[in-house]
Design a protein around this motif. Sequence first.
Motif, PDB file in Angstrom:
ATOM      1  N   GLN A  97       0.822  -1.201   0.000  1.00  0.00           N
ATOM      2  CA  GLN A  97       0.000   0.000   0.000  1.00  0.00           C
ATOM      3  C   GLN A  97       0.865   1.263   0.000  1.00  0.00           C
ATOM      4  OE1 GLN A  97      -2.497  -0.616   3.458  1.00  0.00           O
ATOM      5  NE2 GLN A  97      -3.855  -1.985   2.356  1.00  0.00           N
ATOM      6  N   PRO A  98       1.697   1.428  -1.031  1.00  0.00           N
ATOM      7  CA  PRO A  98       2.642   2.566  -1.051  1.00  0.00           C
ATOM      8  C   PRO A  98       1.939   3.907  -1.245  1.00  0.00           C
ATOM      9  CG  PRO A  98       2.651   1.438  -3.164  1.00  0.00           C
ATOM     10  CD  PRO A  98       1.779   0.623  -2.258  1.00  0.00           C
ATOM     11  N   LYS A  99       2.617   4.977  -0.872  1.00  0.00           N
ATOM     12  CA  LYS A  99       2.117   6.324  -1.131  1.00  0.00           C
ATOM     13  C   LYS A  99       2.202   6.606  -2.629  1.00  0.00           C
ATOM     14  CE  LYS A  99       3.431   8.193   3.382  1.00  0.00           C
ATOM     15  NZ  LYS A  99       4.237   9.228   4.093  1.00  0.00           N
ATOM     16  N   ILE A 100       1.310   7.455  -3.118  1.00  0.00           N
ATOM     17  CA  ILE A 100       1.251   7.736  -4.552  1.00  0.00           C
ATOM     18  C   ILE A 100       2.563   8.317  -5.057  1.00  0.00           C
ATOM     19  CG2 ILE A 100       0.120   9.147  -6.313  1.00  0.00           C
ATOM     20  CD1 ILE A 100      -2.466   8.859  -4.780  1.00  0.00           C
ATOM     21  N   ALA A 101       3.155   9.239  -4.287  1.00  0.00           N
ATOM     22  CA  ALA A 101       4.414   9.859  -4.713  1.00  0.00           C
ATOM     23  C   ALA A 101       5.514   8.819  -4.869  1.00  0.00           C
ATOM     24  CB  ALA A 101       4.827  10.933  -3.720  1.00  0.00           C
ATOM     25  N   ASP A 102       5.592   7.885  -3.915  1.00  0.00           N
ATOM     26  CA  ASP A 102       6.606   6.829  -3.985  1.00  0.00           C
ATOM     27  C   ASP A 102       6.343   5.893  -5.157  1.00  0.00           C
ATOM     28  OD1 ASP A 102       7.757   7.888  -1.712  1.00  0.00           O
ATOM     29  OD2 ASP A 102       6.660   6.542  -0.354  1.00  0.00           O
ATOM     30  N   PHE A 103       5.067   5.606  -5.381  1.00  0.00           N
ATOM     31  CA  PHE A 103       4.716   4.695  -6.472  1.00  0.00           C
ATOM     32  C   PHE A 103       4.979   5.339  -7.829  1.00  0.00           C
ATOM     33  CE2 PHE A 103       1.775   2.067  -9.029  1.00  0.00           C
ATOM     34  CZ  PHE A 103       2.219   0.815  -8.626  1.00  0.00           C
ATOM     35  N   MET A 104       4.779   6.642  -7.931  1.00  0.00           N
ATOM     36  CA  MET A 104       5.070   7.349  -9.179  1.00  0.00           C
ATOM     37  C   MET A 104       6.561   7.320  -9.496  1.00  0.00           C
ATOM     38  SD  MET A 104       2.562  10.701  -9.108  1.00  0.00           S
ATOM     39  CE  MET A 104       3.132  11.249 -10.722  1.00  0.00           C
ATOM     40  N   ASN A 105       7.394   7.368  -8.461  1.00  0.00           N
ATOM     41  CA  ASN A 105       8.834   7.295  -8.676  1.00  0.00           C
ATOM     42  C   ASN A 105       9.255   5.907  -9.158  1.00  0.00           C
ATOM     43  OD1 ASN A 105       9.338   9.948  -7.911  1.00  0.00           O
ATOM     44  ND2 ASN A 105       9.505   9.422  -5.746  1.00  0.00           N
ATOM     45  N   ARG A 106       8.565   4.885  -8.676  1.00  0.00           N
ATOM     46  CA  ARG A 106       8.916   3.521  -9.066  1.00  0.00           C
ATOM     47  C   ARG A 106       8.329   3.136 -10.422  1.00  0.00           C
ATOM     48  NH1 ARG A 106      10.872  -0.332  -6.046  1.00  0.00           N
ATOM     49  NH2 ARG A 106       9.440  -1.939  -6.828  1.00  0.00           N
ATOM     50  N   TRP A 107       7.123   3.639 -10.718  1.00  0.00           N
ATOM     51  CA  TRP A 107       6.430   3.279 -11.963  1.00  0.00           C
ATOM     52  C   TRP A 107       5.950   4.529 -12.697  1.00  0.00           C
ATOM     53  CZ3 TRP A 107       6.645  -1.826 -13.128  1.00  0.00           C
ATOM     54  CH2 TRP A 107       6.841  -2.729 -12.090  1.00  0.00           C
ATOM     55  N   PRO A 108       6.840   5.386 -13.151  1.00  0.00           N
ATOM     56  CA  PRO A 108       6.408   6.638 -13.800  1.00  0.00           C
ATOM     57  C   PRO A 108       5.602   6.426 -15.083  1.00  0.00           C
ATOM     58  CG  PRO A 108       8.761   6.281 -14.126  1.00  0.00           C
ATOM     59  CD  PRO A 108       8.305   5.261 -13.131  1.00  0.00           C
ATOM     60  N   THR A 109       5.880   5.351 -15.810  1.00  0.00           N
ATOM     61  CA  THR A 109       5.170   5.121 -17.073  1.00  0.00           C
ATOM     62  C   THR A 109       3.704   4.745 -16.849  1.00  0.00           C
ATOM     63  OG1 THR A 109       6.004   2.841 -17.053  1.00  0.00           O
ATOM     64  CG2 THR A 109       7.232   4.442 -18.364  1.00  0.00           C
ATOM     65  N   LEU A 110       3.356   4.290 -15.657  1.00  0.00           N
ATOM     66  CA  LEU A 110       1.970   3.919 -15.381  1.00  0.00           C
ATOM     67  C   LEU A 110       1.046   5.132 -15.447  1.00  0.00           C
ATOM     68  CD1 LEU A 110      -0.127   1.813 -14.487  1.00  0.00           C
ATOM     69  CD2 LEU A 110       0.500   2.296 -12.122  1.00  0.00           C
ATOM     70  N   PHE A 111       1.583   6.335 -15.279  1.00  0.00           N
ATOM     71  CA  PHE A 111       0.764   7.535 -15.205  1.00  0.00           C
ATOM     72  C   PHE A 111       0.654   8.242 -16.551  1.00  0.00           C
ATOM     73  CE2 PHE A 111       2.091   6.399 -11.018  1.00  0.00           C
ATOM     74  CZ  PHE A 111       1.000   6.668 -10.221  1.00  0.00           C
ATOM     75  N   GLN A 112       1.007   7.554 -17.623  1.00  0.00           N
ATOM     76  CA  GLN A 112       0.748   8.047 -18.968  1.00  0.00           C
ATOM     77  C   GLN A 112      -0.672   7.636 -19.365  1.00  0.00           C
ATOM     78  OE1 GLN A 112       3.797   6.312 -21.412  1.00  0.00           O
ATOM     79  NE2 GLN A 112       5.465   7.385 -20.370  1.00  0.00           N
ATOM     80  N   GLU A 113      -1.280   8.427 -20.235  1.00  0.00           N
ATOM     81  CA  GLU A 113      -2.687   8.187 -20.586  1.00  0.00           C
ATOM     82  C   GLU A 113      -2.929   6.770 -21.119  1.00  0.00           C
ATOM     83  OE1 GLU A 113      -6.071   9.730 -23.770  1.00  0.00           O
ATOM     84  OE2 GLU A 113      -4.288  10.943 -23.395  1.00  0.00           O
ATOM     85  N   ASN A 114      -2.106   6.330 -22.067  1.00  0.00           N
ATOM     86  CA  ASN A 114      -2.334   5.009 -22.662  1.00  0.00           C
ATOM     87  C   ASN A 114      -2.132   3.888 -21.654  1.00  0.00           C
ATOM     88  OD1 ASN A 114       0.395   5.606 -22.578  1.00  0.00           O
ATOM     89  ND2 ASN A 114       0.901   4.442 -24.393  1.00  0.00           N
ATOM     90  N   THR A 213      -1.757  20.342  -9.780  1.00  0.00           N
ATOM     91  CA  THR A 213      -1.802  18.983  -9.237  1.00  0.00           C
ATOM     92  C   THR A 213      -2.550  18.069 -10.190  1.00  0.00           C
ATOM     93  OG1 THR A 213      -1.796  19.840  -6.983  1.00  0.00           O
ATOM     94  CG2 THR A 213      -2.525  17.558  -7.287  1.00  0.00           C
ATOM     95  N   MET A 214      -3.681  18.543 -10.704  1.00  0.00           N
ATOM     96  CA  MET A 214      -4.446  17.800 -11.697  1.00  0.00           C
ATOM     97  C   MET A 214      -5.213  18.793 -12.554  1.00  0.00           C
ATOM     98  SD  MET A 214      -7.308  14.791 -11.265  1.00  0.00           S
ATOM     99  CE  MET A 214      -8.567  15.898 -10.633  1.00  0.00           C
ATOM    100  N   ALA A 215      -5.156  18.635 -13.871  1.00  0.00           N
ATOM    101  CA  ALA A 215      -5.881  19.524 -14.771  1.00  0.00           C
ATOM    102  C   ALA A 215      -5.994  18.882 -16.145  1.00  0.00           C
ATOM    103  CB  ALA A 215      -5.173  20.879 -14.875  1.00  0.00           C
TER     104      ALA A 215
END
Length: 222
Positions: A97-114, A213-215
């Motif tokens: 159950q990692p924090k979002i910031a930590d998870f984004m650092n580990r899996w940055p490509t997951l946050f691309q639209e596709n 943060t989000m837009a």
Amino acid sequence: MANYRTMLKLHGCAEININSLKAKGNEDAHPSKNIKRPRRAEANYCPSLPVGETRESLEKLRITLLNEAKKKNNDKVIREIMAKTFAYRRYEIVTEQPKIADFMNRWPTLFQENEINAEFLRITTVPLQIRFFAELDRLSTNLVKVIKGRGGAIRSKTSQYVLAFDETSDINIRRECILRSIILYLGEDDKNLIKDYMDIQDEQESDDLSKQTMAIFVKRKP
């Protein structure tokens, strides 16, 4: 069913093993404490690792993914690695159950639209964007009726979008009008979420993007 779950556990089923007492910390070592269950839509909650793979081998693949993400026009390789590491990623999310910031650092490509669409499809077997727009189109007429039924300031703010919705047949414009109207109907400012820019405003767009943060950024032709 008890025997069935026992057999799954013996075969290393991740979804069963995460709730075993051996997998829990000392403070959670009780059968009924901190049970991890799939939510209603999670068809692939915690799948088993691919045949022949271990968490160590998939961690090496994740590191390779970080390097591949720095290359241009490398979507195919990224897509293949993301699909292969799906089970490893889900196990990490469910158990740690990692924090979002930590998870984004580990899996940055997951946050691309596709990849967001692809991951949603892997977890729920439902195409996120296609289903969302299909339901939005199906309900658009009823939504407009509800929005038109409001009076006062809300009606004044949404009138331009309702009018544009009625006058155009362009599906993209109609969707935008509905989404903006819903935001206003709920008492929010649509400009806080949807940012409009012309193609020539790249510098201003980049500066604003770094502050959000989000837009949703919409680029229009001059």
